[in-house]
Design a protein around this motif. Structure first.
Motif, short mmCIF file in Angstrom:
data_model
loop_
_atom_site.label_atom_id
_atom_site.label_comp_id
_atom_site.label_asym_id
_atom_site.label_seq_id
_atom_site.Cartn_x
_atom_site.Cartn_y
_atom_site.Cartn_z
N GLU A 188 -39.04 38.96 47.59
CA GLU A 188 -38.04 38.05 46.87
C GLU A 188 -37.41 37.09 47.91
O GLU A 188 -37.11 36.18 47.66
CB GLU A 188 -36.92 38.82 45.85
N LYS A 189 -37.09 37.95 49.01
CA LYS A 189 -36.37 37.16 49.96
C LYS A 189 -37.08 36.34 50.62
O LYS A 189 -36.66 35.02 50.88
CB LYS A 189 -35.71 38.10 51.05
N ILE A 190 -38.50 36.51 51.17
CA ILE A 190 -39.49 35.71 51.78
C ILE A 190 -39.69 34.60 50.66
O ILE A 190 -39.77 33.42 51.32
CB ILE A 190 -40.62 36.64 52.09
N THR A 239 -43.39 47.92 44.50
CA THR A 239 -43.78 47.27 45.53
C THR A 239 -45.01 46.18 45.38
O THR A 239 -45.38 46.06 44.32
CB THR A 239 -44.35 48.11 46.69
N MET A 295 -45.27 45.53 50.47
CA MET A 295 -43.89 45.69 51.13
C MET A 295 -43.16 45.66 49.87
O MET A 295 -43.36 45.44 48.73
CB MET A 295 -43.61 44.32 51.37
N GLU A 308 -38.01 42.59 49.49
CA GLU A 308 -38.17 42.00 50.81
C GLU A 308 -38.80 40.81 50.44
O GLU A 308 -38.69 39.45 50.89
CB GLU A 308 -38.75 42.79 51.83
#
Length: 283
Positions: free
Chosen positions: A91-93, A148, A85, A89
């Motif tokens: 980092e947000k999770i 990624t 991923m 993304e």
């Protein structure tokens, strides 16, 4: 609880060899003989990460894709994180899971070529976060390989009065990852690893060892494309209950191919700079 300290690229001292020696060192082992400088920080509280400023170096271009393996190693998420991923993304999770911004480690790589020291722009190499006794560490591929997720490490520990049953954990691991964790004994962890080799064959090994894809002297590591490794410990005085577990999932790609592409782009930058030079001698 033991904290994870594994990184995809972590360098601690500058190159001092001549140009060709530096390039050879870089290619042989991207872990150590390349100039690297840790930048940014890993916060322990709610803070905003600031990207390092433009350092005049090379902006690496995406030129490679890390091969994927369509199985539990890459498809089954770890708290929502999956191998492959995008870093943004992930980092947000991490931020949502830990309720504070993820820690970000930046790396700058460099070498000496034709008498010129050249370096890259800082890029994200690792994301981390922790919440209570649950810590996560995520390795990120360099920009040449897409920025990624290439490795996920999770470590969780439990207090003796608030620990899950080991049998329940065993069942969940089987259901989610289709991997068979053996029974843990007091002072003897349960360990299982699933390896997906570069020839696409899969093997599951009780007490399977960790893989260091950067260790070119390790013949087995060099055959591995991706892997999932789980370790679990029980409370010695109460062996039906968990004390801690670790999950490592990785698909790091070929370190030699990635380092060669970084070298290629850095050398191309120097060659272009030299070809456009119009410095005149003043007599």
């Amino acid at each position: 609880m033991r904290k994870s300290s594994i990184a995809l690229v972590l360098f601690s001292f500058p190159i001092t060899a001549h140009a060709q020696n530096a390039v050879d060192d870089f290619r042989r082992n991207m872990m150590g003989n390349l100039a690297g400088y840790d930048q940014g920080h890993i916060p322990s509280s709610k803070t905003d990460n600031q990207a390092p400023p433009d350092n005049g170096g090379v902006y690496l271009k995406h030129a490679l894709d890390v091969p994927t393996t369509p199985n539990a190693v890459t498809q089954a998420p770890v708290v929502g994180l999956t191998i492959g991923m995008p870093a943004v993304e992930a980092e947000k999770i991490l931020g949502r899971y830990c309720n504070h911004p993820a820690g970000i480690k930046y790396q700058t790589l460099g070498l000496s070529y034709k008498g010129i020291d050249v370096k890259t722009q800082p890029f994200v190499s690792k994301l981390t976060c922790s919440s209570d006794n649950d810590s996560l560490s995520v390795d990120i591929s360099p920009p040449v390989a897409g920025t990624t997720v290439t490795k996920i490490d999770r470590e969780v520990s439990y207090p003796a009065d608030k620990s899950p049953h080991f049998a329940d954990f065993q069942a969940e691991i089987l259901k989610k990852y289709n991997i068979h964790l053996p029974v843990a004994m007091p002072n003897q962890p349960a360990i299982v690893a699933q390896y997906i080799l570069k020839d696409k064959t899969t093997s599951e090994k009780i007490n399977g060892r960790p893989i260091d894809i950067d260790d070119t002297s390790d013949a087995f590591s060099q055959t591995v494309q991706s892997y999932l490794r789980i370790t679990a410990n029980v409370i010695p005085e109460n062996p039906t209950s968990m004390s801690e577990f670790t999950i490592s999932s990785a698909n790091p790609g070929d370190a030699t191919v990635i380092s060669n592409e970084i070298i290629k782009q850095l050398k191309a930058f120097v060659d272009e700079k030299l070809s456009n030079s119009n410095v005149k001698t003043v007599l």
